[in-house]
Design a protein around this motif. Structure first.
Motif, mmCIF file in Angstrom:
data_model
loop_
_atom_site.group_PDB
_atom_site.id
_atom_site.type_symbol
_atom_site.label_atom_id
_atom_site.label_comp_id
_atom_site.label_asym_id
_atom_site.label_seq_id
_atom_site.Cartn_x
_atom_site.Cartn_y
_atom_site.Cartn_z
ATOM 1 N N LEU A 713 0.830 -1.201 0.000
ATOM 2 C CA LEU A 713 0.000 0.000 0.000
ATOM 3 C C LEU A 713 0.869 1.257 0.000
ATOM 4 C CD1 LEU A 713 -3.052 0.252 -0.088
ATOM 5 C CD2 LEU A 713 -3.071 0.487 2.401
ATOM 6 N N TYR A 714 1.944 1.236 0.767
ATOM 7 C CA TYR A 714 2.891 2.355 0.741
ATOM 8 C C TYR A 714 3.479 2.528 -0.669
ATOM 9 C CZ TYR A 714 3.450 3.373 5.796
ATOM 10 O OH TYR A 714 3.275 3.789 7.095
ATOM 11 N N GLU A 715 3.875 1.424 -1.277
ATOM 12 C CA GLU A 715 4.489 1.497 -2.616
ATOM 13 C C GLU A 715 3.511 2.086 -3.631
ATOM 14 O OE1 GLU A 715 7.635 -2.267 -2.308
ATOM 15 O OE2 GLU A 715 5.561 -2.630 -2.924
ATOM 16 N N LEU A 718 3.134 5.855 -2.924
ATOM 17 C CA LEU A 718 4.283 6.655 -3.349
ATOM 18 C C LEU A 718 4.301 6.827 -4.861
ATOM 19 C CD1 LEU A 718 6.902 8.152 -2.915
ATOM 20 C CD2 LEU A 718 8.100 5.933 -2.834
ATOM 21 N N ALA A 719 4.062 5.743 -5.597
ATOM 22 C CA ALA A 719 4.053 5.839 -7.065
ATOM 23 C C ALA A 719 3.015 6.848 -7.540
ATOM 24 C CB ALA A 719 3.777 4.457 -7.668
ATOM 25 N N GLN A 720 1.852 6.850 -6.896
ATOM 26 C CA GLN A 720 0.810 7.784 -7.297
ATOM 27 C C GLN A 720 1.124 9.217 -6.860
ATOM 28 O OE1 GLN A 720 -2.489 5.324 -5.668
ATOM 29 N NE2 GLN A 720 -3.434 5.598 -7.669
ATOM 30 N N PHE A 721 1.703 9.376 -5.671
ATOM 31 C CA PHE A 721 2.132 10.714 -5.236
ATOM 32 C C PHE A 721 3.122 11.300 -6.245
ATOM 33 C CE2 PHE A 721 0.771 10.091 -0.676
ATOM 34 C CZ PHE A 721 0.108 11.304 -0.544
ATOM 35 N N ARG A 736 7.510 8.902 0.810
ATOM 36 C CA ARG A 736 8.790 8.215 0.615
ATOM 37 C C ARG A 736 9.423 7.855 1.969
ATOM 38 N NH1 ARG A 736 10.739 11.679 -2.864
ATOM 39 N NH2 ARG A 736 10.004 10.501 -4.671
ATOM 40 N N ASN A 737 9.323 8.771 2.900
ATOM 41 C CA ASN A 737 9.850 8.521 4.241
ATOM 42 C C ASN A 737 9.113 7.347 4.910
ATOM 43 O OD1 ASN A 737 11.324 9.485 6.822
ATOM 44 N ND2 ASN A 737 9.168 9.550 7.429
ATOM 45 N N SER A 754 18.469 3.679 0.997
ATOM 46 C CA SER A 754 18.443 4.352 -0.305
ATOM 47 C C SER A 754 17.286 5.335 -0.390
ATOM 48 C CB SER A 754 18.337 3.311 -1.418
ATOM 49 O OG SER A 754 18.199 3.921 -2.675
ATOM 50 N N LEU A 755 16.141 4.939 0.139
ATOM 51 C CA LEU A 755 14.949 5.789 0.093
ATOM 52 C C LEU A 755 15.074 6.962 1.058
ATOM 53 C CD1 LEU A 755 12.621 5.299 -1.823
ATOM 54 C CD2 LEU A 755 11.374 4.174 0.013
#
Length: 804
Positions: A713-715, A718-721, A736-737, A754-755
């Motif tokens: 769900l986070y991934e 983030l992709a949509q943000f 991202r954080n 990395s993130l």
């Protein structure tokens, strides 16, 4: 040959029907008009009895080697119906009907090819009229008995074919494009030794003739596959090409012939699918190699419209009117102004339904969207006239809208039925057409949608209104400026800040020039621009602008004017966004007290102040005051605004977050899940508020230790943000954080570090080295480095990491 022109005693037939009988070696047939008989001599009868079919006998109009996707289930259904009785003496009949271009004839052709070895003979007959059916049977006689063809006339050859079919079972007759189902009555009743398969655009008139099989559209996946195969050939199809093909297939309404026509044109010309979409209506009238001009979608529907106009000219007017409205669920009552009475309207709609040009649903009338595109592309002979049906469609909406006095109190379901048709009317405005009357309907509908928190859905109405006002009133007229401001607000509500901010800036500059620096509308523009800056995370420009606006509002409008209160609320919100709670909370408290006094306890603006104050208490970790205030506000918003209003969803999200902050995940998670589902439905999958809900739910899952649900769900969030708000938006940085923290909790330190590093670098660049978010991410990165050192010492698998 012996012919006798006399009535057949004791036998009554309908016009266009024939029967055949034999007695004493003589064949007797009823003529096409039912008034004559045709008598065949003994030698012709013997030929009919003795003639056998050559191997592979048939006359199919073409091969079945082309692409045929998505119809296997229909083929099997057709086969099952024709074969269900299992007795050769019983003819199983099947009529396949549907909109022109849906693939009825193609389905029949593929059926005939696939199962031709199951039949002794497969014979294809063009069946648009009794004469054509007669000619098709005569051609069968010519194929099976050449000696008869040389000496007999057409009626005699057709009579001979009927006699042969009676004596030789196991055949398949395909009657293609039947106009009048009654034309088949005698054939189906007399010829009982094989299968009859009819295709027709007529959906009605079959109940006493044959069982029917309405043929629907292709499904989206099969339509996209077909379009890719036709347009792109054997080359590999990229994800972007498939997306474009899916969008074009949707615009083509998943209609097989339209897909075939478009695919062939795209392959031949090499133009892009988006280009084809932009000129969809005219494109469907263009022929291409391999497709006859007579088989283009536009030509096929022209033929149907010609037939309809002969039967009922009003039906054509109704269809042209429907072309400019939404394709589905138009209430029949909206069309009553087109006819002198309801009975006449019902008859016109019945004709359209009979020819499969419209369908009836429980809630209204529907028309295929591609048929609409073709009809909209037509231009009147008089260049100054409106396109066919456009004026009638505009009047349909104007007459259906609640009056100015009724607009606020009109039932919600009345508005909801109308909104899709108003939007369709706005988005289908022809080039150069000035919809003066329709503008009033757009404004009234947009005003209702704004009251309901549906500004995003109203964007097409705002765009059309602005374009019309620019054209008629000029670029700087106050009404034009209001339209521009409304459109910018709708873009901001949709999270489209790249279009909203420039529009707000332009509007403010024009209002300052036209209305003056302190005009209320100018102050409103200034406030809106500051709000947009804040939404974009640009607090360095937002806060000074809010402060200036508040000072001017107090001076011009007074301290307790609603606009002044809004300005004070917005400035408090900006302070909160800047983590300046010492200034934010007192300002929120003052604004709430003033709104309660000026506007009342349950006014939407008062509820917003209450929700904002609850959120500020929560940010200050004062949950004893935050949670009760959030619960009260949610209950009031549900009562005043409704369960799915965007403001209600905002309250629900805030309360869920407050529960999570208090450690009550059992109440928080279900509330987050409900809010996300509602925001996806109401606001759309990529709206910023929806993205925030997705991020919040993922955080709640993580807090509950459920990383299997949290990380995907986070991934996704983030992709949509990144796609919607940009790579460096504060919301993107926060997302991202959060994902980096989830990776770290899952033990994936390489991806986490990395993130974190990427998020820190962007925060320093966008927010500054000392911003609160920058400091939080730096601390998180330090923790990840320390965890990596510990892990490296214990496993010796990770490289040495150093803080940059």
């Amino acid at each position: 040959m012996i012919r006798a022109d006399q009535p057949l005693p004791g036998q009554a037939t309908a016009s266009g029907q024939r029967a055949i009988a034999s007695a004493g070696g003589i064949g007797v047939a009823i003529s096409g008009d039912g008034a004559r008989v045709i008598v065949l001599p003994p030698e012709a009868v013997r030929w009919a009895q003795d003639a056998s079919t050559p191997a592979g006998a048939g006359n199919l109009p073409g091969p079945a080697s082309g692409l045929f996707l998505g119809r296997d289930e229909s083929l099997l259904q057709l086969r099952e119906t024709l074969s269900s009785q299992g007795e050769a003496a019983v003819t199983q009949t099947r009529a396949v009907h549907g909109l022109g271009g849906v693939g009825k004839s193609t389905l029949a052709l593929h059926y005939a090819h696939r199962y031709r070895t199951e039949y002794t003979l497969v014979w294809w007959i063009t069946a648009e009229s009794p004469d054509q059916i007669n000619a098709g049977l005569a051609a069968l006689a010519g194929r099976l008995c050449p000696q008869l063809a040389a000496a007999a006339e057409q009626d005699e050859r057709a009579a001979w074919a009927m006699l042969w079919l009676q004596w030789h079972p196991g055949w398949l007759l395909v009657f293609d494009n039947v106009v009048d189902p009654g034309d088949l009555r005698m054939y189906l009743g007399t010829l009982t030794g094989g299968h009859h398969l009819a295709t027709s655009r007529k959906a009605t008139g079959w109940y006493a003739i044959a069982s029917t099989m309405p043929l629907g559209l292709l499904d989206p996946a099969a339509s996209t596959d077909l379009l890719c195969a036709l347009a792109l050939g054997a080359q590999d199809v990229s994800a972007e090409q498939r997306r474009e093909a899916g969008a074009l297939a949707r615009d083509l309404g998943y209609l097989p012939l339209a897909l075939e026509q478009a695919g062939a044109y795209l392959y031949q010309t090499g133009i892009g699918m988006d280009t084809y979409r932009q000129k969809l209506g005219p494109m469907l009238a263009r022929a291409v190699d391999g497709i006859s001009p007579e088989r283009t979608i536009a030509r096929i529907w022209d033929q149907t419209l010609t037939a309809i106009s002969v039967r009922d000219p009003l039906a054509v007017t109704v269809l042209h009117t429907l072309a400019w409205l939404a394709p589905e669920n138009l209430p029949r009552s909206l069309l009553t102004h087109l006819a002198p009475d309801l009975h006449t309207l019902d008859e016109a709609l019945g004709v359209l339904h009979a020819y499969s040009m419209v369908s009836f649903t429980g809630s209204g009338i529907s028309v295929h969207r591609l048929l609409q595109a073709v009809l909209r592309a037509r231009r009147p002979q008089d260049s100054g006239a409106s396109p066919p049906g456009r004026h009638e469609a505009e009047q349909t909406i104007l007459l259906a809208l609640p009056s100015d006095q009724e607009s606020v109190s009109a039932p919600s379901d009345q508005w909801q039925r109308l909104i899709p048709h108003v939007i369709a009317l706005a988005t289908s405005t022809p080039p150069g057409h000035s919809p003066d009357d329709a503008i009033n309907s757009y404004l009234a509908t947009a005003a209702y949608m704004r009251r309901q928190g549906q500004d995003v859905r109203a964007i097409p109405l705002y765009e059309t209104t602005l374009a019309q006002r620019e054209q008629v009133l000029g670029d700087s007229h106050p009404d034009t400026l209001s339209s521009r401001n409304n459109l910018a607000n709708a873009y901001r509500a949709a999270g489209d800040l790249r279009r909203a901010i420039p529009l707000f800036e332009t509007t403010l500059a024009q209002r300052e020039q036209v209305l003056g620096d302190s005009h209320p509308d100018t102050l409103s523009s200034r406030n809106n621009l500051a709000h947009a800056y804040e939404s974009a995370g640009d607090l360095r420009r937002a806060i000074p602008l809010f402060e200036t606006t508040l000072a001017q509002c107090k001076q011009v409008l007074g301290d307790s004017h609603p606009d002044t209160l809004s300005s004070r609320n917005n400035l408090a919100h900006a302070y909160e966004s800047d983590v300046d709670l010492r200034r934010a909370i007192p300002m929120y408290e003052t604004t709430l007290a003033q709104r309660e006094q000026v506007l009342g306890d349950s006014h939407p603006d008062t509820l917003s102040s209450r929700d904002n104050l609850a959120h500020a208490y929560q940010s200050a970790r004062d949950l004893r005051r935050a949670i009760p205030l959030s619960e009260t506000t949610l209950a009031q918003r549900e009562q005043v605004l409704g369960d799915s209003h965007p403001d209600t969803l905002s309250s629900r999200n805030s309360l869920a977050y407050a529960y999570q902050s208090a450690g009550d995940l059992q109440r928080a998670i279900p509330l987050f899940e409900t809010t996300l589902a509602q925001r996806e439905q109401v606001l759309g999958d990529s709206h910023p508020d929806t993205l925030s809900s997705r991020n919040n739910l993922a955080h709640a899952y993580q807090s509950a230790g459920d990383l299997q649900r949290a990380i995907p769900l986070y991934e996704a969030a983030l992709a949509q943000f990144e796609q919607v708000l940009g790579d460096s938006h504060p919301g993107t940085l926060t997302s991202r954080n959060n994902l980096a923290h989830a990776y770290q909790s899952a033990g994936d330190l390489q991806r986490a570090i990395s993130l974190f590093e990427a998020a820190l670098a962007q925060c320093k660049q966008v927010l500054g080295d000392t911003h609160r978010v920058t400091l939080i991410i730096r601390d998180s990165l330090d923790d990840a480095y320390e965890a990596a050192r510990v892990q490296q010492r214990s496993t010796a698998t990770l490289p040495i990491v150093k803080r940059p």
